[in-house]
Scaffold this active site. Structure first.
Site, PDB file in Angstrom:
ATOM      1  N   HIS A  27       0.832  -1.198   0.000  1.00  0.00           N
ATOM      2  CA  HIS A  27       0.000   0.000   0.000  1.00  0.00           C
ATOM      3  C   HIS A  27       0.874   1.259   0.000  1.00  0.00           C
ATOM      4  O   HIS A  27       0.552   2.255  -0.633  1.00  0.00           O
ATOM      5  CB  HIS A  27      -0.924   0.016   1.226  1.00  0.00           C
ATOM      6  CG  HIS A  27      -2.015  -1.021   1.140  1.00  0.00           C
ATOM      7  ND1 HIS A  27      -3.259  -0.862   1.688  1.00  0.00           N
ATOM      8  CD2 HIS A  27      -2.041  -2.244   0.553  1.00  0.00           C
ATOM      9  CE1 HIS A  27      -4.005  -1.933   1.444  1.00  0.00           C
ATOM     10  NE2 HIS A  27      -3.271  -2.788   0.768  1.00  0.00           N
ATOM     11  N   ASN A 398       0.618  -4.760  -7.084  1.00  0.00           N
ATOM     12  CA  ASN A 398       1.875  -4.072  -7.399  1.00  0.00           C
ATOM     13  C   ASN A 398       2.814  -5.003  -8.145  1.00  0.00           C
ATOM     14  O   ASN A 398       3.422  -4.617  -9.146  1.00  0.00           O
ATOM     15  CB  ASN A 398       2.546  -3.576  -6.120  1.00  0.00           C
ATOM     16  CG  ASN A 398       1.687  -2.569  -5.401  1.00  0.00           C
ATOM     17  OD1 ASN A 398       1.533  -1.442  -5.843  1.00  0.00           O
ATOM     18  ND2 ASN A 398       1.086  -3.001  -4.301  1.00  0.00           N
TER      19      ASN A 398
HETATM   20  O1  LIG Z   1      11.457  -8.795  -1.921  1.00  0.00           O
HETATM   21  C1  LIG Z   1      10.555  -7.994  -2.213  1.00  0.00           C
HETATM   22  C2  LIG Z   1       9.177  -8.345  -2.235  1.00  0.00           C
HETATM   23  C3  LIG Z   1       8.245  -7.369  -2.559  1.00  0.00           C
HETATM   24  N1  LIG Z   1       8.653  -6.096  -2.845  1.00  0.00           N
HETATM   25  C4  LIG Z   1       7.657  -5.052  -3.172  1.00  0.00           C
HETATM   26  O2  LIG Z   1       6.544  -5.138  -2.292  1.00  0.00           O
HETATM   27  C5  LIG Z   1       5.350  -4.809  -2.970  1.00  0.00           C
HETATM   28  C6  LIG Z   1       4.369  -5.920  -2.730  1.00  0.00           C
HETATM   29  O3  LIG Z   1       3.104  -5.527  -3.201  1.00  0.00           O
HETATM   30  P1  LIG Z   1       2.060  -6.538  -3.821  1.00  0.00           P
HETATM   31  O4  LIG Z   1       2.674  -7.282  -4.913  1.00  0.00           O
HETATM   32  O5  LIG Z   1       0.840  -5.760  -4.199  1.00  0.00           O
HETATM   33  O6  LIG Z   1       1.782  -7.593  -2.694  1.00  0.00           O
HETATM   34  P2  LIG Z   1       1.315  -7.487  -1.137  1.00  0.00           P
HETATM   35  O7  LIG Z   1       2.396  -6.967  -0.317  1.00  0.00           O
HETATM   36  O8  LIG Z   1       0.811  -8.835  -0.805  1.00  0.00           O
HETATM   37  O9  LIG Z   1       0.089  -6.426  -1.242  1.00  0.00           O
HETATM   38  C7  LIG Z   1      -1.186  -6.355  -0.640  1.00  0.00           C
HETATM   39  O10 LIG Z   1      -1.728  -5.143  -1.202  1.00  0.00           O
HETATM   40  C8  LIG Z   1      -1.923  -5.146  -2.611  1.00  0.00           C
HETATM   41  C9  LIG Z   1      -2.469  -3.778  -3.002  1.00  0.00           C
HETATM   42  O11 LIG Z   1      -3.725  -3.567  -2.421  1.00  0.00           O
HETATM   43  C10 LIG Z   1      -2.858  -6.262  -3.037  1.00  0.00           C
HETATM   44  O12 LIG Z   1      -2.965  -6.286  -4.439  1.00  0.00           O
HETATM   45  C11 LIG Z   1      -2.341  -7.592  -2.502  1.00  0.00           C
HETATM   46  O13 LIG Z   1      -3.254  -8.628  -2.820  1.00  0.00           O
HETATM   47  C12 LIG Z   1      -2.155  -7.496  -0.997  1.00  0.00           C
HETATM   48  O14 LIG Z   1      -1.690  -8.709  -0.460  1.00  0.00           O
HETATM   49  C13 LIG Z   1       5.701  -4.646  -4.447  1.00  0.00           C
HETATM   50  O15 LIG Z   1       5.727  -3.267  -4.801  1.00  0.00           O
HETATM   51  C14 LIG Z   1       7.093  -5.244  -4.564  1.00  0.00           C
HETATM   52  O16 LIG Z   1       7.916  -4.582  -5.498  1.00  0.00           O
HETATM   53  C15 LIG Z   1       9.979  -5.756  -2.846  1.00  0.00           C
HETATM   54  O17 LIG Z   1      10.353  -4.612  -3.148  1.00  0.00           O
HETATM   55  N2  LIG Z   1      10.882  -6.722  -2.517  1.00  0.00           N
END
Ligand SMILES: O=c1ccn([C@@H]2O[C@H](COP(=O)(O)OP(=O)(O)O[C@H]3O[C@H](CO)[C@@H](O)[C@H](O)[C@H]3O)[C@@H](O)[C@H]2O)c(=O)[nH]1
Length: 522
Positions: A27, A398
């Site tokens: 987020h 994302n």
């Molecule tokens: O080693 C890592 C792993 C992740 N990321 C970043 O972390 C973010 C992760 O976001 P996302 O892929 O959306 O997953 P979640 O953290 O699980 O996000 C939550 O929030 C999102 C936006 O509402 C929803 O789409 C998902 O389902 C929900 O689990 C991304 O920007 C990635 O680039 C990193 O930079 N490094």
């Protein structure tokens, strides 16, 4: 907001946007990118200064600025404000301030009350300090932001950080289709307005079709219900982190119901927006998890030594949890696939646990140097690396957008929230990946993972088509996000329209507003 006094807004006045986000990485990233792009629009919208402030809960703020926040001051009025030179950061307190995820509706409600008071005090401080907030931008799961904005008579906008298809599914669920969805057999499909084809029940956002009565699903569905009630009542503008080529049909259908602006893709590596160097959101990344130069050097050097498009990158985002058995299957699947892999394992909570450690050590050692395991990485930078040929992902929005923007095919393994719908889009609407099917126990088996990796990385016609399609979408994403492109123009339209339909009450916030919002160009 009866008896309100109309506060005229125009592009002659500078704005101050307060973007409020739930304090988790998925987020914070799109919220921060939006705040940056809003601030950079100063140059575009009549040269008026636009201020942008990002507020997340105290625990996330501390992770972002570990050296700056005085723990004793958390939640108090003298909390420290941080800045990166473009936007400001001011935390709000949820009263726990420990970063724990609320689980029950009661827990959410308690934290909401505290956050509302904290954000209200913040709005008053900004007003008193000559920087009145002219629009609160609320992301998802932060109802306190709507509470505080409406209490102070400040316009609010909704920032939908998931696809427009999920917006449509949720909107229609709460506008006449709820019973149809609830009554549908899990094996069946439901037709919703704006969607090109019926959506299978398993492809719906999980909280809308939850049959387990999980407290988290109940909390989330309750917050979405209330959000749409607020939307019906106040008719706020709705910013969506998507772009036309991805979701043209559903976007145009949603515009019949809501004042929607497609402002995506808000991801690093896709275009820039005004004032940027052109390469990306040039704000850099702020990581909520440990990620230092030594970590980065290690995996980037390793990537640099791999052949082009050879590496399977694996990450399930920032909050997913997995059983030990699932972790083992993933590692075995990667070994069976026989290609180099980079596994970002932060989401495998319990890394201190012996079993998890053993699985990860195995992942690093059994591959004979072909695999590398990190806790956390700079994902957009990894995806942009020429060595990466495929992304095994939970399809958080994302991650999905970042893969599209980098032109990397996906193997989608969704768990919950919007992820099933995102995976449906990836596989069936855009053809840029395949779905890893779980077995009867809900486990993605090693053989299934290896099969999927081969499907997108091999030499078959399907793999070739997927790779061509994702490269085409990458171009579209770059076009949407380029300086002066549709995302920037839509954001500009949004800025110029803030306040058009919203009539804030003239209280202390508004009193200060007139003098301090006047821009020199007037
Ligand atoms: O080693 C890592 C792993 C992740 N990321 C970043 O972390 C973010 C992760 O976001 P996302 O892929 O959306 O997953 P979640 O953290 O699980 O996000 C939550 O929030 C999102 C936006 O509402 C929803 O789409 C998902 O389902 C929900 O689990 C991304 O920007 C990635 O680039 C990193 O930079 N490094």
């Amino acid at each position: 907001m009866a008896g309100e006094e109309h506060q005229q807004h125009s592009s002659h006045y500078g704005h101050h946007f307060l973007v409020v986000a739930y304090g988790m990485q998925g987020h914070v990233n799109p919220a921060r990118a939006l705040a940056h792009r809003l601030a950079k629009l100063s140059d575009v919208v009549g040269g008026c200064p636009i201020l942008a402030t990002l507020s997340v809960h105290v625990a996330a703020h501390r992770r972002m600025f570990p050296a700056q926040l005085d723990p004793d001051a958390a939640g108090e009025e003298d909390e420290e404000e941080a800045s990166d030179g473009v936007i400001s950061y001011v935390p709000h307190s949820d009263s726990f301030d420990d970063g724990s995820l609320p689980r029950t509706p009661e827990d959410w409600a308690r934290r909401r009350r505290a956050s509302r008071e904290s954000l209200s005090a913040m709005l008053a401080r900004f007003a008193g300090g000559g920087r009145p907030v002219t629009c609160v931008v609320c992301t998802l799961l932060v109802p306190a932001a709507v509470d505080a904005a409406t209490r102070h008579g400040v316009p609010f906008a909704v920032y939908w950080i998931q696809p427009a298809t999920v917006l449509a599914a949720a909107y229609h669920y709460f506008h006449g289709y709820g019973e149809t969805v609830a009554a549908a057999d899990p094996a069946h499909e439901v037709s919703l307005p704006g969607l090109r084809r019926p959506l299978r029940v398993r492809d719906f956002p999980s909280y809308l079709v939850d049959t387990t009565g999980s407290p988290l699903a109940r909390s989330v569905v309750g917050m979405f219900r209330e959000l749409f009630e607020s939307v019906d009542r106040w008719r706020p503008k709705v910013l969506v982190n998507t772009f036309d080529e991805l979701e043209a049909g559903v976007l145009s259908e949603m515009k019949r119901h809501l004042d929607v602006f497609a402002v995506g893709p808000m991801v690093a590596g896709a275009g820039g927006g005004s004032g940027s160097s052109g390469a990306s959101n040039d704000e850099g990344r702020i990581h909520l998890y440990r990620h230092d130069d030594a970590d980065r050097k290690r995996y980037m050097e390793w990537l640099g030594a791999q052949p082009e498009s050879s590496v399977v990158y694996v990450s399930f985002g920032s909050i997913a949890t997995h059983t030990l058995q699932q972790m083992e299957e993933v590692v075995q699947g990667l070994l069976q696939a026989g290609r180099p892999y980079l596994l970002a394992a932060r989401s495998w909570h319990g890394l201190e646990d012996d079993g998890a450690r053993r699985v990860l050590d195995n992942a690093a050692q059994s591959s004979g140097g072909r695999g590398t395991v990190v806790d956390w990485c700079d994902q957009p930078e990894v995806l942009a690396h020429p060595a990466v040929g495929c992304f095994v992902s939970h399809c958080g929005w994302n991650s999905t957008l970042e893969a599209v923007a980098a032109g990397v095919p996906l193997v989608g393994v969704p768990s919950l929230f919007d992820q099933p719908t995102n995976t449906y889009l990836v596989v069936e609407e855009w053809g840029v990946g395949v779905r890893g099917e779980r077995d009867g126990e809900g486990v993605l088996a090693a053989t299934e993972l290896a099969r999927c990796v081969e499907l997108v990385m091999g030499q078959g016609t399907k793999a070739t088509a997927i790779r061509e399609r994702v490269k085409a979408l990458r171009e579209m994403a770059q076009q949407a996000a380029r300086a002066g492109g549709p995302a920037e123009r839509n954001l500009e339209d949004f800025v110029n329209s803030v306040g058009d339909s919203f009539r804030p009450v003239g209280i202390s916030v508004a009193e200060k507003t007139d003098e301090s919002r006047t821009c020199s160009s007037e």
